[in-house]
Design an enzyme around this catalytic site. Sequence first.
Site, PDB file in Angstrom:
ATOM      1  N   ASN A  15       9.337  -3.428  -4.461  1.00 22.15           N
ATOM      2  CA  ASN A  15       9.926  -2.683  -3.342  1.00 22.15           C
ATOM      3  C   ASN A  15      10.454  -3.707  -2.324  1.00 22.15           C
ATOM      4  OD1 ASN A  15       9.975  -1.534  -0.660  1.00 22.15           O
ATOM      5  ND2 ASN A  15       8.870   0.244  -1.449  1.00 22.15           N
ATOM      6  N   ASP A  74      -0.643  -1.564  -2.087  1.00 21.76           N
ATOM      7  CA  ASP A  74      -0.401  -0.171  -2.439  1.00 21.76           C
ATOM      8  C   ASP A  74      -0.524   0.623  -1.156  1.00 21.76           C
ATOM      9  OD1 ASP A  74       0.214   1.546  -4.814  1.00 21.76           O
ATOM     10  OD2 ASP A  74      -1.385   2.705  -3.880  1.00 21.76           O
ATOM     11  N   GLY A 161      11.718   3.105   3.614  1.00 23.10           N
ATOM     12  CA  GLY A 161      10.893   4.237   3.182  1.00 23.10           C
ATOM     13  C   GLY A 161      10.808   5.352   4.212  1.00 23.10           C
ATOM     14  N   TYR A 162       9.582   5.766   4.493  1.00 25.67           N
ATOM     15  CA  TYR A 162       9.320   6.906   5.372  1.00 25.67           C
ATOM     16  C   TYR A 162       9.325   6.524   6.863  1.00 25.67           C
ATOM     17  CZ  TYR A 162       7.601   9.228   1.074  1.00 25.67           C
ATOM     18  OH  TYR A 162       7.483   9.771  -0.175  1.00 25.67           O
ATOM     19  N   ARG A 197       0.095  -2.088   7.242  1.00 24.30           N
ATOM     20  CA  ARG A 197       0.146  -3.315   6.430  1.00 24.30           C
ATOM     21  C   ARG A 197      -0.267  -4.528   7.270  1.00 24.30           C
ATOM     22  NH1 ARG A 197       4.532  -2.113   4.727  1.00 24.30           N
ATOM     23  NH2 ARG A 197       3.651  -1.038   2.940  1.00 24.30           N
TER      24      ARG A 197
HETATM   25  P1  ITT Z   1       5.415  -1.595  -5.667  1.00 21.65           P
HETATM   26  O1  ITT Z   1       4.400  -0.715  -6.352  1.00 21.65           O
HETATM   27  O2  ITT Z   1       6.292  -2.365  -6.589  1.00 21.65           O
HETATM   28  O3  ITT Z   1       4.794  -2.456  -4.602  1.00 21.65           O
HETATM   29  P2  ITT Z   1       6.312   0.941  -4.586  1.00 21.65           P
HETATM   30  O4  ITT Z   1       7.437   1.345  -3.692  1.00 21.65           O
HETATM   31  O5  ITT Z   1       6.158   1.684  -5.887  1.00 21.65           O
HETATM   32  O6  ITT Z   1       6.444  -0.635  -4.850  1.00 21.65           O
HETATM   33  P3  ITT Z   1       3.777   2.021  -3.697  1.00 21.65           P
HETATM   34  O7  ITT Z   1       3.431   2.520  -5.052  1.00 21.65           O
HETATM   35  O8  ITT Z   1       2.697   1.354  -2.896  1.00 21.65           O
HETATM   36  O9  ITT Z   1       4.974   0.983  -3.753  1.00 21.65           O
HETATM   37  O10 ITT Z   1       4.383   3.213  -2.872  1.00 21.65           O
HETATM   38  C1  ITT Z   1       4.434   3.173  -1.483  1.00 21.65           C
HETATM   39  C2  ITT Z   1       5.328   4.305  -0.981  1.00 21.65           C
HETATM   40  O11 ITT Z   1       5.076   4.523   0.403  1.00 21.65           O
HETATM   41  C3  ITT Z   1       6.794   3.963  -1.111  1.00 21.65           C
HETATM   42  O12 ITT Z   1       7.520   5.154  -1.272  1.00 21.65           O
HETATM   43  C4  ITT Z   1       7.101   3.316   0.221  1.00 21.65           C
HETATM   44  O13 ITT Z   1       8.457   3.388   0.566  1.00 21.65           O
HETATM   45  C5  ITT Z   1       6.189   4.107   1.170  1.00 21.65           C
HETATM   46  N1  ITT Z   1       5.726   3.212   2.227  1.00 21.65           N
HETATM   47  C6  ITT Z   1       4.694   2.311   2.150  1.00 21.65           C
HETATM   48  N2  ITT Z   1       4.608   1.576   3.268  1.00 21.65           N
HETATM   49  C7  ITT Z   1       5.601   2.000   4.072  1.00 21.65           C
HETATM   50  C8  ITT Z   1       6.038   1.598   5.339  1.00 21.65           C
HETATM   51  O14 ITT Z   1       5.492   0.581   5.991  1.00 21.65           O
HETATM   52  N3  ITT Z   1       7.076   2.252   5.862  1.00 21.65           N
HETATM   53  C9  ITT Z   1       7.674   3.251   5.204  1.00 21.65           C
HETATM   54  N4  ITT Z   1       7.346   3.671   3.977  1.00 21.65           N
HETATM   55  C10 ITT Z   1       6.312   3.054   3.413  1.00 21.65           C
END
Ligand code: ITT
Length: 211
Positions: A15, A74, A161-162, A197
């Site tokens: 990501n 995660d 993301g969100y 984070r």
């Molecule tokens: P990796 O597993 O490769 O690290 P991923 O996007 O699949 O990437 P996750 O399974 O941990 O990662 O999913 C996390 C979700 O939550 C993902 O949709 C992110 O965009 C969202 N997310 C996590 N932290 C965020 C943040 O700081 N701000 C906005 N959205 C976040």
Amino acid sequence: MHRRLEGRVVVATHNEGKLREMRELLAPHGVECVSAGELKLPEPEETGDTFAANALIKAEAASRATNLPAFADDSGLCVSSLNGQPGVHSARWAREAGTYPAVMALIEARLQERGCLSPDTRRAHFVSALAIAWPDGHAEIFEDRVDGVLVAPPRGASGFGYDPLFLPDGHTRTFGEMSADEKHGLPADGSRALSHRARAFQALAKACLKA
Ligand code: ITT
């Protein structure tokens, strides 16, 4: 006994938004980062039902594949009125909706269906579990969260993301309206960082990194 992270580390995420934040968090600590994407590592299946379990799956897979220590996150958004959803399935919800604007609209629709208009019915928190795994099987895990409310409509184009949906408690701007430093910078006086984070990282840095 905690173990020190030194030398070269794989940042085990695909990501881009997370990668940027994880690199920025590690930058002052003298470790050399290489990303899972740069190494073309496959993405392991996230079969755990907790953030910590999935962070460990990702860190261990990357460490095994590279013979280097690996750092994984995660994370997800847990909406109280939706029984904590999307939670560990935050990335899956976004994938299935197609885009982040679409998944944020879906969450808003679910809240509206339940009549969730007032801030107290729109509570949510982000969680981050950070794992470091070493090739010999040793691992460390740190988890933290940030609480807030979901705004309508989403605001801001920063972050990823969100972020545009989430207004952290005590603030007037969403994560999407904040600079990188405001969202996940580490306060110089050692006080608590803002994002989930960065908060998890503060504990990790204390235990595993050189100042
Ligand atoms: P990796 O597993 O490769 O690290 P991923 O996007 O699949 O990437 P996750 O399974 O941990 O990662 O999913 C996390 C979700 O939550 C993902 O949709 C992110 O965009 C969202 N997310 C996590 N932290 C965020 C943040 O700081 N701000 C906005 N959205 C976040």
